[in-house]
Motif scaffolding. Structure first.
Motif, PDB file in Angstrom:
ATOM      1  N   HIS A 260     -41.691  27.260  21.267  1.00  0.00           N
ATOM      2  CA  HIS A 260     -41.612  25.809  21.028  1.00  0.00           C
ATOM      3  C   HIS A 260     -41.899  25.465  19.558  1.00  0.00           C
ATOM      4  O   HIS A 260     -42.846  25.967  18.980  1.00  0.00           O
ATOM      5  CB  HIS A 260     -42.671  25.182  21.949  1.00  0.00           C
ATOM      6  CG  HIS A 260     -42.791  23.706  21.891  1.00  0.00           C
ATOM      7  ND1 HIS A 260     -43.943  23.060  22.259  1.00  0.00           N
ATOM      8  CD2 HIS A 260     -41.911  22.734  21.532  1.00  0.00           C
ATOM      9  CE1 HIS A 260     -43.774  21.745  22.131  1.00  0.00           C
ATOM     10  NE2 HIS A 260     -42.554  21.519  21.691  1.00  0.00           N
TER      11      HIS A 260
ATOM     12  N   LEU B  34     -37.840  22.621  28.073  1.00  0.00           N
ATOM     13  CA  LEU B  34     -38.755  21.885  27.188  1.00  0.00           C
ATOM     14  C   LEU B  34     -39.781  21.069  27.978  1.00  0.00           C
ATOM     15  O   LEU B  34     -40.794  20.646  27.426  1.00  0.00           O
ATOM     16  CB  LEU B  34     -37.964  20.975  26.242  1.00  0.00           C
ATOM     17  CG  LEU B  34     -37.349  21.682  25.020  1.00  0.00           C
ATOM     18  CD1 LEU B  34     -36.329  20.784  24.337  1.00  0.00           C
ATOM     19  CD2 LEU B  34     -38.425  22.102  24.028  1.00  0.00           C
TER      20      LEU B  34
ATOM     21  N   THR C  43     -43.300  23.239  28.119  1.00  0.00           N
ATOM     22  CA  THR C  43     -44.046  23.697  26.945  1.00  0.00           C
ATOM     23  C   THR C  43     -45.547  23.519  27.173  1.00  0.00           C
ATOM     24  O   THR C  43     -45.974  22.595  27.858  1.00  0.00           O
ATOM     25  CB  THR C  43     -43.635  22.905  25.688  1.00  0.00           C
ATOM     26  OG1 THR C  43     -43.809  21.506  25.945  1.00  0.00           O
ATOM     27  CG2 THR C  43     -42.185  23.179  25.315  1.00  0.00           C
TER      28      THR C  43
ATOM     29  N   SER D 130     -39.101  18.047  19.870  1.00  0.00           N
ATOM     30  CA  SER D 130     -39.372  19.387  20.389  1.00  0.00           C
ATOM     31  C   SER D 130     -38.083  20.168  20.587  1.00  0.00           C
ATOM     32  O   SER D 130     -37.089  19.625  21.093  1.00  0.00           O
ATOM     33  CB  SER D 130     -40.086  19.293  21.745  1.00  0.00           C
ATOM     34  OG  SER D 130     -41.425  18.924  21.595  1.00  0.00           O
TER      35      SER D 130
ATOM     36  N   ARG E  43     -44.615  17.923  24.863  1.00  0.00           N
ATOM     37  CA  ARG E  43     -43.240  17.758  24.427  1.00  0.00           C
ATOM     38  C   ARG E  43     -43.125  16.451  23.659  1.00  0.00           C
ATOM     39  O   ARG E  43     -43.626  15.424  24.104  1.00  0.00           O
ATOM     40  CB  ARG E  43     -42.300  17.718  25.630  1.00  0.00           C
ATOM     41  CG  ARG E  43     -40.848  17.531  25.200  1.00  0.00           C
ATOM     42  CD  ARG E  43     -39.885  17.511  26.361  1.00  0.00           C
ATOM     43  NE  ARG E  43     -38.520  17.420  25.853  1.00  0.00           N
ATOM     44  CZ  ARG E  43     -37.427  17.520  26.597  1.00  0.00           C
ATOM     45  NH1 ARG E  43     -37.553  17.712  27.892  1.00  0.00           N
ATOM     46  NH2 ARG E  43     -36.233  17.430  26.046  1.00  0.00           N
TER      47      ARG E  43
END
Ligand code: FES
Length: 106
Positions: free
Chosen positions: A49, A71, A74, A82, A78
Motif C-alpha cells: 500500500h 484496497l 489495507t 491509496s 485507506r
C-alpha cells in the motif's frame, strides 16, 4: 525514470528505476522499508500500500476492480490517494512522482 518514496517519518529516498517494472518491484529491489509485498505482486495482500502524492494523482490510471477491492483490506487507513504499488507500472510519465509510505502494512 526517477521516483521518490517518503516514509512516515518524512525521510525520502529517490531511486532511478527502469520503465516497465512496477513501483512495488522498484521498492523491494532498492530495499525500501515499508513495502512488504507478501503476495509478490498479485494484488492479493495489500501490503504494498502507498499513498500517491495528490499533486501527481492524475498521472496514474484509476485502479481496476481487483485493486479497488483489495484496497479495502489495507492495514493503514485507506485514503482517496491509496494505491497498491504492485499494480502501478513505471513509465516516463511518472518521473518525479512521490509515494508516501503508510506507517504500517500489517
Ligand atoms: Fe500483494 Fe501488491 S504485493 S497486493
Amino acid at each position: 525514470t526517477q521516483i521518490t518514496f517518503q516514509n512516515a517519518r518524512g525521510e525520502r529516498l529517490t531511486i532511478d528505476v527502469p520503465d516497465g517494472s512496477t513501483v512495488m518491484q522498484a521498492a523491494v529491489s532498492n530495499g525500501v522499508d515499508g513495502i512488504v509485498a507478501e503476495c509478490g505482486g498479485s494484488a492479493m495482500c495489500a501490503t504494498c500500500h502507498v499513498y500517491v502524492d495528490p499533486k501527481f494523482a492524475d498521472r496514474l490510471p484509476a485502479p481496476d476492480a481487483v485493486e479497488d477491492e483489495m484496497l479495502n483490506s489495507t492495514a493503514a487507513e485507506r485514503r482517496i490517494n491509496s494505491r497498491l504499488s504492485c499494480q502501478l507500472v513505471i513509465t516516463e510519465a511518472l518521473d518525479g512522482l512521490v509515494f508516501l509510505l503508510p506507517d504500517h502494512q500489517t
